[in-house]
Design a protein around this motif. Structure first.
Motif, mmCIF file in Angstrom:
data_model
loop_
_atom_site.group_PDB
_atom_site.id
_atom_site.type_symbol
_atom_site.label_atom_id
_atom_site.label_comp_id
_atom_site.label_asym_id
_atom_site.label_seq_id
_atom_site.Cartn_x
_atom_site.Cartn_y
_atom_site.Cartn_z
ATOM 1 N N LEU A 8 -9.612 3.521 -0.280
ATOM 2 C CA LEU A 8 -8.492 3.774 0.632
ATOM 3 C C LEU A 8 -8.959 4.141 2.046
ATOM 4 O O LEU A 8 -8.197 4.003 3.011
ATOM 5 C CB LEU A 8 -7.612 4.899 0.087
ATOM 6 C CG LEU A 8 -6.539 4.521 -0.939
ATOM 7 C CD1 LEU A 8 -5.773 5.757 -1.368
ATOM 8 C CD2 LEU A 8 -5.588 3.472 -0.391
ATOM 9 N N LEU A 72 0.917 4.921 -4.379
ATOM 10 C CA LEU A 72 -0.362 4.243 -4.180
ATOM 11 C C LEU A 72 -1.319 4.594 -5.302
ATOM 12 O O LEU A 72 -1.398 5.748 -5.725
ATOM 13 C CB LEU A 72 -0.989 4.641 -2.840
ATOM 14 C CG LEU A 72 -0.222 4.325 -1.557
ATOM 15 C CD1 LEU A 72 -1.002 4.827 -0.356
ATOM 16 C CD2 LEU A 72 0.042 2.826 -1.430
ATOM 17 N N SER A 73 -2.041 3.602 -5.783
ATOM 18 C CA SER A 73 -3.161 3.822 -6.687
ATOM 19 C C SER A 73 -4.155 2.693 -6.465
ATOM 20 O O SER A 73 -3.768 1.574 -6.117
ATOM 21 C CB SER A 73 -2.715 3.875 -8.157
ATOM 22 O OG SER A 73 -2.186 2.632 -8.570
ATOM 23 N N VAL A 74 -5.434 3.003 -6.636
ATOM 24 C CA VAL A 74 -6.498 2.051 -6.339
ATOM 25 C C VAL A 74 -7.100 1.540 -7.636
ATOM 26 O O VAL A 74 -7.489 2.330 -8.509
ATOM 27 C CB VAL A 74 -7.593 2.710 -5.478
ATOM 28 C CG1 VAL A 74 -8.760 1.746 -5.264
ATOM 29 C CG2 VAL A 74 -7.016 3.148 -4.141
ATOM 30 N N SER A 121 -3.550 -4.012 5.849
ATOM 31 C CA SER A 121 -2.616 -4.350 4.777
ATOM 32 C C SER A 121 -3.250 -5.287 3.754
ATOM 33 O O SER A 121 -2.972 -5.188 2.553
ATOM 34 C CB SER A 121 -1.336 -4.965 5.355
ATOM 35 O OG SER A 121 -1.603 -6.201 5.982
ATOM 36 N N LEU A 124 -5.410 -3.138 1.605
ATOM 37 C CA LEU A 124 -4.562 -2.404 0.666
ATOM 38 C C LEU A 124 -4.114 -3.296 -0.484
ATOM 39 O O LEU A 124 -4.019 -2.857 -1.635
ATOM 40 C CB LEU A 124 -3.335 -1.844 1.393
ATOM 41 C CG LEU A 124 -3.542 -0.569 2.208
ATOM 42 C CD1 LEU A 124 -2.304 -0.270 3.047
ATOM 43 C CD2 LEU A 124 -3.841 0.620 1.291
ATOM 44 N N ALA A 128 -4.888 -2.788 -4.753
ATOM 45 C CA ALA A 128 -3.688 -2.208 -5.361
ATOM 46 C C ALA A 128 -3.873 -2.016 -6.861
ATOM 47 O O ALA A 128 -4.322 -2.921 -7.569
ATOM 48 C CB ALA A 128 -2.482 -3.102 -5.087
ATOM 49 N N HIS A 133 2.551 -0.535 -5.132
ATOM 50 C CA HIS A 133 1.503 -0.635 -4.116
ATOM 51 C C HIS A 133 1.258 -2.095 -3.759
ATOM 52 O O HIS A 133 1.180 -2.451 -2.570
ATOM 53 C CB HIS A 133 0.234 0.023 -4.677
ATOM 54 C CG HIS A 133 -0.941 0.024 -3.752
ATOM 55 N ND1 HIS A 133 -2.045 0.825 -3.959
ATOM 56 C CD2 HIS A 133 -1.218 -0.696 -2.633
ATOM 57 C CE1 HIS A 133 -2.919 0.620 -3.001
ATOM 58 N NE2 HIS A 133 -2.455 -0.311 -2.191
ATOM 59 N N ALA A 137 2.105 -3.739 0.014
ATOM 60 C CA ALA A 137 1.025 -4.310 0.831
ATOM 61 C C ALA A 137 1.266 -5.791 1.087
ATOM 62 O O ALA A 137 0.982 -6.303 2.179
ATOM 63 C CB ALA A 137 -0.318 -4.103 0.127
#
Length: 279
Positions: A8, A72-74, A121, A124, A128, A133, A137
């Motif tokens: 992030l 949001l989470s990665v 973006s 992101l 995602a 998320h 994006a």
């Protein structure tokens, strides 16, 4: 805090540079080009560190920054790490080139700001970890790109290209939102890794149903529209009216978002072989 939140930092740095561009939008902004390049280089370093983290700790998804599956989470895995490195590196090259290409142009700062926002973006998007998320994006990429396509608003061909892109983008957004809703309902989760795992195990509510075909069809439609496949490719041939860095950024990750969408949701797509055949 989860180490999987590390990616992030890449879009965050670019968003800060975009803010600097919007604050000084005119010709030859004093520090904006340097700030943009520093942010882009930071994104490259973060992407490389994320790839190293993947090698050391393995794939994983960060905790959700939000509630009820919205936020949001990665997701850090081989696909996202590869895309992070590729997009950030090409993005750094484009940002560095932009500083020279647009030197002396009116609204150079504003262009640099929108360029950094678009790149952020895309970064992101590729990291995602949940449906919300991903969709946010995806839409942001199209909206920021629209501003770049209209950098020369007095050119009729530029306005025509932007209008065509807006129509296809909104249709693609609607298709992806519909697919996300069906995925969330069918799999009872918004976590992308969980959706893929359940689909691979053949335990999905969607399997073998008309809902599976509808979901896969909407994903395929969103991918085709995003990647400007025939017959929705017309706007791509007209982007020559925009500054050259926009064309470069398109190939850095914007129109490749359709291919990434298919890769990320490959497991649910496999539940609808007919859609894959058409695709």
């Amino acid at each position: 805090m989860s180490t999987h939140l590390l990616p992030l930092l890449a879009p965050l740095a670019l968003l800060l540079a975009a803010f600097a561009g919007f604050r000084d939008p005119g010709r030859r902004p004093a520090s904006v080009p340097r700030a943009a390049e520093a942010a882009a280089l930071t994104a490259v370093i973060v992407a490389l560190l994320s790839a190293g983290l993947l090698a050391l700790a393995g794939a994983g998804t960060s905790p959700l920054i939000g509630a009820h599956g919205i936020g949001l989470s990665v997701r850090l895995d081989a696909v996202s790490a590869t895309m992070l490195v590729l997009v950030s590196f090409v993005g750094w090259t484009v940002v560095r080139y932009t500083a020279t290409y647009l030197d002396g142009e009116d609204r150079q700062g504003a262009f640099t700001g929108w360029l950094c926002a678009t790149l952020a973006s895309v970064l992101l998007l590729v990291q995602a970890g949940n449906l919300t998320h991903f969709v946010m994006a995806w839409i942001a990429t199209s909206l920021f790109l629209h501003r770049l396509l209209l950098f020369y608003p007095d050119r009729p061909t530029a306005r025509r290209a932007a209008r065509k892109k807006a129509v296809t983008a909104r249709a693609g957004d609607a298709a992806l939102i519909g697919a996300a809703i069906l995925l969330a309902v069918g799999y009872r989760t918004s976590d992308i890794a969980t959706i893929a795992e359940v689909a691979r195990a053949g335990q999905a509510v969607l399997q073998g149903s008309a809902l599976a075909v509808c979901t896969a069809g909407l994903i395929a439609l969103a991918a085709l529209l995003k990647s400007a496949q025939f017959p929705t490719h017309g706007w791509v041939t007209e982007v020559m009216e925009t500054p050259t860095p926009v064309s470069a950024l398109l190939h850095a990750g914007v129109i490749n978002g359709g291919g990434f969408l298919l890769i990320r949701f490959a497991d649910p797509m496999l539940l609808a072989p007919g859609v894959l055949s058409v695709l």
